[in-house]
Design an enzyme around this catalytic site. Structure first.
Site, mmCIF file in Angstrom:
data_model
loop_
_atom_site.group_PDB
_atom_site.id
_atom_site.type_symbol
_atom_site.label_atom_id
_atom_site.label_comp_id
_atom_site.label_asym_id
_atom_site.label_seq_id
_atom_site.Cartn_x
_atom_site.Cartn_y
_atom_site.Cartn_z
ATOM 1 N N LEU A 76 0.852 -1.189 0.000
ATOM 2 C CA LEU A 76 0.000 0.000 0.000
ATOM 3 C C LEU A 76 0.884 1.233 0.000
ATOM 4 O O LEU A 76 1.759 1.366 0.851
ATOM 5 C CB LEU A 76 -0.908 0.008 1.235
ATOM 6 C CG LEU A 76 -1.784 -1.222 1.442
ATOM 7 C CD1 LEU A 76 -2.477 -1.152 2.799
ATOM 8 C CD2 LEU A 76 -2.808 -1.351 0.330
ATOM 9 N N GLU A 77 0.680 2.113 -0.961
ATOM 10 C CA GLU A 77 1.412 3.382 -0.986
ATOM 11 C C GLU A 77 0.578 4.409 -0.222
ATOM 12 O O GLU A 77 -0.449 4.868 -0.706
ATOM 13 C CB GLU A 77 1.655 3.851 -2.425
ATOM 14 C CG GLU A 77 2.611 2.969 -3.191
ATOM 15 C CD GLU A 77 1.902 1.876 -3.992
ATOM 16 O OE1 GLU A 77 0.656 1.886 -4.011
ATOM 17 O OE2 GLU A 77 2.590 1.034 -4.581
ATOM 18 N N GLN A 136 -9.906 -1.895 0.486
ATOM 19 C CA GLN A 136 -10.862 -2.890 0.006
ATOM 20 C C GLN A 136 -10.304 -3.553 -1.243
ATOM 21 O O GLN A 136 -9.673 -2.895 -2.080
ATOM 22 C CB GLN A 136 -12.199 -2.234 -0.341
ATOM 23 C CG GLN A 136 -12.928 -1.638 0.849
ATOM 24 C CD GLN A 136 -14.155 -0.865 0.407
ATOM 25 O OE1 GLN A 136 -14.070 0.035 -0.408
ATOM 26 N NE2 GLN A 136 -15.304 -1.228 0.947
#
Length: 201
Positions: free
Chosen positions: A139-140, A159
């Site tokens: 995740l960035e 999500q």
């Protein structure tokens, strides 16, 4: 392509055919995490943070780019009940707590939870999850708001929306250019391993 419903996601999680089975683990609560055709994913405990260095330019064409990236970023661990404070305009790599394995006929997209987006948190800029992928999702994390944000490992942050493929793909793991297969936390960029750099040189 068809978006998988919540029922179809549950069916895939318990599919009798291992080739068609979707793996997402650990899921704490199927009822809380799977709804409206998506799966809520939680924030993991490892992060890669950017630090100030003497480098003003990261150039994948340079010979020593790999060592520059390692000096440009640090990997840290934040335990449960502790928080990572993300300052305005700060960029951090995180990962999902869940380990995911997609069968070769499913493709996924990661989107941010709107509750986090409303306070300025962007969770992903590289959102597609290819067929056959296995590992934790990177995740960035970017804080576009004006206030510091406290992020706690284990909280729902993103999500995953799943689509069926028109035709079964040969799978992410079989592709020689697959760089991040099997990761269980965020990894440093491997942009310098792209094939086009040799061609451009």
């Amino acid at each position: 392509m068809t978006v998988l419903s919540s029922k179809s996601i549950m069916d895939r999680l318990f599919h009798e055919n291992p080739q068609k089975r979707l793996v997402i683990t650990p899921i704490i609560s199927h009822e809380d995490q799977i709804a409206h055709g998506s799966i809520d994913l939680r924030l993991g405990t490892e992060f890669i943070i950017t630090k100030r260095t003497k480098y003003h330019l990261l150039d994948p064409m340079q010979e020593n780019i790999e060592s520059q990236i390692e000096q440009y970023q640090d990997k840290i661990y934040i335990g449960y009940k502790r928080k990572l404070v993300l300052q305005p305009r700060q960029f951090v790599l995180g990962s999902t707590l869940e380990y995911i394995k997609l069968p070769n006929d499913l493709l996924g997209y990661v989107i941010g939870r709107s509750s986090w987006g409303r306070v300025g948190l962007i969770i992903a800029t590289a959102t597609m999850v290819g067929p056959g992928f296995s590992g934790s999702l990177t995740l960035e994390l970017v804080n576009l708001g004006e206030a510091n944000l406290a992020l706690y490992p284990g909280t729902r942050i993103a999500q995953l929306v799943l689509h069926t493929m028109d035709d079964e793909d040969r799978g992410y793991i079989s592709k020689p250019e697959a760089k991040y297969i099997g990761a269980v936390g965020p990894e440093f960029s491997k942009i310098h391993t792209d094939k086009e750099w040799k061609l451009l040189k």
